[in-house]
Scaffold this motif. Structure first.
Motif, PDB file in Angstrom:
ATOM      1  N   TRP A  27       0.843  -1.185   0.000  1.00 13.51           N
ATOM      2  CA  TRP A  27       0.000   0.000   0.000  1.00 13.51           C
ATOM      3  C   TRP A  27       0.882   1.240   0.000  1.00 13.51           C
ATOM      4  N   LEU A  28       0.403   2.287  -0.599  1.00  8.88           N
ATOM      5  CA  LEU A  28       1.094   3.574  -0.650  1.00  8.88           C
ATOM      6  C   LEU A  28       0.155   4.617  -0.069  1.00  8.88           C
ATOM      7  N   ARG A  29       0.609   5.328   0.950  1.00  7.02           N
ATOM      8  CA  ARG A  29      -0.213   6.355   1.597  1.00  7.02           C
ATOM      9  C   ARG A  29       0.610   7.612   1.815  1.00  7.02           C
ATOM     10  N   LEU A  30      -0.083   8.737   1.855  1.00  6.39           N
ATOM     11  CA  LEU A  30       0.574   9.964   2.284  1.00  6.39           C
ATOM     12  C   LEU A  30       1.021   9.769   3.728  1.00  6.39           C
ATOM     13  N   ASP A  31       2.195  10.260   4.058  1.00  3.67           N
ATOM     14  CA  ASP A  31       2.737  10.112   5.405  1.00  3.67           C
ATOM     15  C   ASP A  31       1.762  10.634   6.461  1.00  3.67           C
ATOM     16  N   LYS A  32       1.090  11.756   6.174  1.00  3.65           N
ATOM     17  CA  LYS A  32       0.184  12.331   7.181  1.00  3.65           C
ATOM     18  C   LYS A  32      -0.989  11.394   7.486  1.00  3.65           C
ATOM     19  N   PHE A  33      -1.393  10.541   6.536  1.00  4.57           N
ATOM     20  CA  PHE A  33      -2.455   9.580   6.801  1.00  4.57           C
ATOM     21  C   PHE A  33      -1.912   8.351   7.522  1.00  4.57           C
ATOM     22  N   PHE A  34      -0.722   7.923   7.172  1.00  4.74           N
ATOM     23  CA  PHE A  34      -0.103   6.761   7.821  1.00  4.74           C
ATOM     24  C   PHE A  34       0.159   7.055   9.298  1.00  4.74           C
ATOM     25  N   SER A  35       0.620   8.258   9.598  1.00  7.47           N
ATOM     26  CA  SER A  35       0.964   8.605  10.976  1.00  7.47           C
ATOM     27  C   SER A  35      -0.133   9.410  11.669  1.00  7.47           C
ATOM     28  N   GLY A  36      -1.323   9.460  11.072  1.00  8.59           N
ATOM     29  CA  GLY A  36      -2.431  10.233  11.614  1.00  8.59           C
ATOM     30  C   GLY A  36      -3.158   9.538  12.753  1.00  8.59           C
ATOM     31  N   LYS A  37      -4.220  10.164  13.205  1.00  9.39           N
ATOM     32  CA  LYS A  37      -5.037   9.670  14.316  1.00  9.39           C
ATOM     33  C   LYS A  37      -6.447   9.363  13.821  1.00  9.39           C
ATOM     34  N   VAL A  38      -7.130   8.481  14.542  1.00  8.40           N
ATOM     35  CA  VAL A  38      -8.526   8.149  14.257  1.00  8.40           C
ATOM     36  C   VAL A  38      -9.269   8.098  15.599  1.00  8.40           C
ATOM     37  N   ALA A  39     -10.514   8.582  15.629  1.00 11.16           N
ATOM     38  CA  ALA A  39     -11.320   8.552  16.851  1.00 11.16           C
ATOM     39  C   ALA A  39     -12.391   7.478  16.721  1.00 11.16           C
ATOM     40  N   THR A  40     -12.485   6.618  17.744  1.00 10.66           N
ATOM     41  CA  THR A  40     -13.482   5.554  17.790  1.00 10.66           C
ATOM     42  C   THR A  40     -14.035   5.457  19.207  1.00 10.66           C
ATOM     43  N   ASP A  41     -15.340   5.477  19.344  1.00 10.07           N
ATOM     44  CA  ASP A  41     -15.988   5.359  20.654  1.00 10.07           C
ATOM     45  C   ASP A  41     -15.439   6.363  21.662  1.00 10.07           C
ATOM     46  N   GLY A  42     -15.183   7.578  21.209  1.00 10.84           N
ATOM     47  CA  GLY A  42     -14.701   8.633  22.094  1.00 10.84           C
ATOM     48  C   GLY A  42     -13.232   8.542  22.459  1.00 10.84           C
ATOM     49  N   LYS A  43     -12.501   7.588  21.894  1.00 10.75           N
ATOM     50  CA  LYS A  43     -11.069   7.433  22.161  1.00 10.75           C
ATOM     51  C   LYS A  43     -10.294   7.717  20.889  1.00 10.75           C
ATOM     52  N   THR A  44      -9.107   8.273  21.022  1.00 10.44           N
ATOM     53  CA  THR A  44      -8.258   8.589  19.877  1.00 10.44           C
ATOM     54  C   THR A  44      -7.085   7.618  19.830  1.00 10.44           C
ATOM     55  N   PHE A  45      -6.842   7.069  18.634  1.00  7.61           N
ATOM     56  CA  PHE A  45      -5.764   6.096  18.424  1.00  7.61           C
ATOM     57  C   PHE A  45      -4.938   6.517  17.215  1.00  7.61           C
ATOM     58  N   ASN A  46      -3.721   6.004  17.135  1.00  6.17           N
ATOM     59  CA  ASN A  46      -2.931   6.135  15.908  1.00  6.17           C
ATOM     60  C   ASN A  46      -3.582   5.274  14.836  1.00  6.17           C
ATOM     61  N   CYS A  47      -3.563   5.722  13.588  1.00  7.37           N
ATOM     62  CA  CYS A  47      -4.106   4.896  12.492  1.00  7.37           C
ATOM     63  C   CYS A  47      -3.361   3.576  12.404  1.00  7.37           C
ATOM     64  N   PHE A  48      -2.065   3.611  12.583  1.00  9.80           N
ATOM     65  CA  PHE A  48      -1.230   2.412  12.575  1.00  9.80           C
ATOM     66  C   PHE A  48      -0.383   2.435  13.835  1.00  9.80           C
ATOM     67  N   THR A  49      -0.241   1.280  14.460  1.00 11.37           N
ATOM     68  CA  THR A  49       0.506   1.162  15.705  1.00 11.37           C
ATOM     69  C   THR A  49       1.578   0.099  15.553  1.00 11.37           C
ATOM     70  N   LYS A  50       2.760   0.387  16.066  1.00 13.29           N
ATOM     71  CA  LYS A  50       3.856  -0.571  16.006  1.00 13.29           C
ATOM     72  C   LYS A  50       3.532  -1.764  16.898  1.00 13.29           C
TER      73      LYS A  50
END
Length: 60
Positions: A27-50
């Protein structure tokens, strides 16, 4: 782990990464989307986590 590159037309920083779900896909993504955040059920997470094996996994 994702590898970095640049878009040849826009010079925007991109990340190339491989799916970890058994699929043989890249997959190829813009860096800002790869390292961005997402909110689910009132909690914020990294889009991708090591993960423990030093790869990045999609939070689902």
């Amino acid at each position: 782990m994702g590898k970095s590159t640049f878009n040849s037309e826009t010079q925007k920083h991109m990340v190339v990464h491989q799916a970890l779900n058994g699929e043989i896909a890249y997959w190829l993504r813009l860096d800002k989307f790869f390292s961005g955040k997402v909110a689910t059920d009132g909690k914020t997470f990294n889009c991708f986590t090591k993960t423990d094996n030093n790869n990045y996994g999609n939070i689902q």
